[in-house]
Design a protein around this motif. Structure first.
Motif, PDB file in Angstrom:
ATOM      1  N   LEU A   8     -12.093  -2.241  -2.427  1.00  0.00           N
ATOM      2  CA  LEU A   8     -11.848  -3.735  -1.921  1.00  0.00           C
ATOM      3  C   LEU A   8     -12.728  -4.006  -0.832  1.00  0.00           C
ATOM      4  O   LEU A   8     -13.096  -5.292  -0.798  1.00  0.00           O
ATOM      5  CB  LEU A   8     -10.270  -3.871  -1.855  1.00  0.00           C
ATOM      6  N   ILE A  32       1.751   1.613  -3.542  1.00  0.00           N
ATOM      7  CA  ILE A  32       0.732   2.082  -4.237  1.00  0.00           C
ATOM      8  C   ILE A  32       0.374   3.666  -3.970  1.00  0.00           C
ATOM      9  O   ILE A  32       0.076   4.261  -4.937  1.00  0.00           O
ATOM     10  CB  ILE A  32      -0.787   1.344  -4.173  1.00  0.00           C
ATOM     11  N   GLY A  80      -4.678   5.602  -3.720  1.00  0.00           N
ATOM     12  CA  GLY A  80      -4.690   4.113  -2.847  1.00  0.00           C
ATOM     13  C   GLY A  80      -5.862   3.978  -2.269  1.00  0.00           C
ATOM     14  O   GLY A  80      -6.399   2.930  -1.865  1.00  0.00           O
ATOM     15  N   GLY A 139      -8.276  -4.524   1.860  1.00  0.00           N
ATOM     16  CA  GLY A 139      -8.829  -3.113   1.789  1.00  0.00           C
ATOM     17  C   GLY A 139      -8.677  -2.379   3.088  1.00  0.00           C
ATOM     18  O   GLY A 139      -8.071  -1.421   3.063  1.00  0.00           O
ATOM     19  N   TRP A 164       0.995  -1.115  -0.086  1.00  0.00           N
ATOM     20  CA  TRP A 164      -0.031   0.045   0.023  1.00  0.00           C
ATOM     21  C   TRP A 164       0.879   1.392   0.100  1.00  0.00           C
ATOM     22  O   TRP A 164       0.552   2.260  -0.463  1.00  0.00           O
ATOM     23  CB  TRP A 164      -0.999   0.053   1.177  1.00  0.00           C
ATOM     24  N   ALA A 178      -9.061   2.674  -3.894  1.00  0.00           N
ATOM     25  CA  ALA A 178      -8.487   1.257  -4.138  1.00  0.00           C
ATOM     26  C   ALA A 178      -9.146   0.425  -2.964  1.00  0.00           C
ATOM     27  O   ALA A 178      -9.610  -0.444  -2.939  1.00  0.00           O
ATOM     28  CB  ALA A 178      -7.355   1.103  -4.637  1.00  0.00           C
TER      29      ALA A 178
END
Length: 456
Positions: free
Chosen positions: A305, A289, A298, A334, A286, A301
């Motif tokens: 999730l 990302i 990030g 996530g 992460w 995303a």
């Protein structure tokens, strides 16, 4: 401008404090509602209220702790005396919360709620200044993410240990949890928090202290006005509130999900392994990302999730135990991103405020942040308690188990899976409006430096 990396020993020392944050956020959120409804005979709606009100107190006490820590001057610095005070007060009050009420029903709700109020106050003494520290250790945009990676790694480990160990201890005699098991759990978990909090006080003794503007002496009303003037902070509070409420509902629903949907009380531990395992293993991913797509990308995303995993979890009755755990793994991936990125973004909003105002108000903002965070987590238990109460859930004591109506079983499935997923749509909407980036902070620094030169 990038600065030298912080030493690993400091990152570890700071990160250890997340054992207190992770444990105190996880164990009451996971077990306290179930403890009251299934061991003390407290009605579900009242039990949720007994958890929520002590956390709502944070809205009052946290801003004061933030302001006091901003103004503290000592040989230990501004924040560490408060960390020590929290380390002394939190463990014993936590132990008493789960020590077993001498009464049941409504009286038990008052007894447990009173001790939980004291524990919440002690937690504020530690957590508010703790969250203000990263912005005072480094100015570097990405070094803050690296520092918080260590914190989040320890946070994941704390949640893993507490979320797995606490249910194991309360079920140590086998079958349904017992009052003796809850007492044992309280002592063991309280000791873990004590060690971690003292280690943080010692481990941050040599932390760099970036010279900031003099702390502003402000009223609570002025603190709220300062927050309103920081748009990135408000948007971050909005998305974090939705995330924390979702997590609070899911945590409170986990024991019920394990007992009544999976029909396996021991599944609370395995569900936690599925949730927190990704947090420990993929946290560095992460960070990468966030460097590649910025923290905002990030966060989007991670929210997607979490939402997809939660929605899929609601189909567990059709697919079974293994499917449920696979869905929770997706939620955990996530959740890891949500936890890391919102704290890293918080540090950015603190720097943003100082660059704009020229005032040191990190404690003010982290006080408000921590209050909202803890209240939303507790609100999750209250919301779930109301859902269960409306659906006809029947509270009980260990010696007198009861069968639940179908409406209560459906409410557990909705509360533990689908409702948290739907809340992430609010977080996504707030994230889309968040526009504080590395480039914007850099421009503000340059502008501030130019103004300082002109003033000379």
């Amino acid at each position: 401008m990038p600065t030298d990396p912080l030493p690993r020993s400091l990152r570890i020392g700071y990160g250890l404090g997340s054992f207190a944050a992770g444990t105190f956020s996880t164990v009451p959120g996971l077990l306290l509602l179930y403890y009251m409804t299934n061991s003390l005979g407290v009605p579900a709606g009242l039990a949720g209220l007994a958890i929520f009100l002590p956390k709502a107190w944070d809205l009052v006490v946290n801003p004061f702790v933030g302001r006091w820590s901003d103004r503290t001057v000592s040989r230990m610095g501004a924040r560490r005396p408060w960390l020590l005070a929290g380390a002394v007060a939190l463990p014993p009050t936590f132990v008493m919360t789960f020590a077993g009420s001498p009464v049941t029903g409504v009286s038990a709700a008052l007894y447990v709620g009173g001790w939980f109020l004291l524990a919440a106050t002690a937690y504020a003494l530690f957590e508010v200044p703790y969250k203000a520290m990263p912005a005072e250790m480094t100015d570097d945009y990405h070094e803050q993410s690296a520092l918080l990676t260590w914190r989040m790694g320890f946070l994941g480990l704390a949640i893993l240990l507490s979320g797995g160990l606490a249910p194991f201890l309360v079920n140590i005699d086998g079958g349904e949890p017992t009052l003796g098991g809850y007492r044992l759990m309280g002592v063991v978990i309280g000791a873990v928090m004590l060690v971690a909090m003292v280690a943080t006080v010692l481990g941050t003794a040599r932390a760099p202290r970036i010279e900031r503007a003099e702390a502003e002496h402000v009223t609570v009303r002025a603190q709220l006005a300062a927050a309103r003037g920081n748009r990135p902070f408000l948007l971050l509070v909005g998305l974090s509130s939705a995330q924390m409420l979702a997590v609070g509902i899911m945590l409170a629903g986990s024991p019920y999900f394990a007992s009544y949907i999976l029909e396996d009380t021991g599944a609370v531990t395995t569900l936690f392994l599925a949730l927190i395992g990704p947090m420990i293993m993929i946290m560095p991913l992460w960070v990468r990302i966030s460097r590649r797509f910025d923290k905002r990308g990030g966060m989007l995303a991670a929210s997607l999730l979490f939402m997809v995993g939660g929605m899929a979890l609601s189909a567990t009755p059709a697919f079974g135990w293994v499917y449920a755990h696979a869905c929770v793994v997706l939620v955990g991936v996530g959740y890891a991103g949500l936890q890391l990125l919102q704290l890293s973004m918080l540090a950015d909003t603190l720097i943003y405020d100082e660059l704009r105002s020229g005032k040191r108000r990190a404690g003010v903002f982290t006080g408000l942040w921590t209050a909202v965070e803890t209240v939303m987590l507790a609100l999750g238990a209250l919301v779930l308690g109301w859902i269960l109460s409306a659906a006809g859930f029947v509270s009980s004591e260990p010696d007198h188990p009861v069968s639940q109506p179908d409406s209560a079983i459906n409410a557990i499935l909705f509360g533990a899976a689908l409702a948290p997923a739907l809340l992430l749509t609010i977080a996504i909407a707030c994230t889309l409006k968040y526009d504080l980036s590395a480039e914007r902070l850099s421009a503000l620094r340059k502008s501030r430096a130019a103004d300082a030169v002109d003033a000379v």
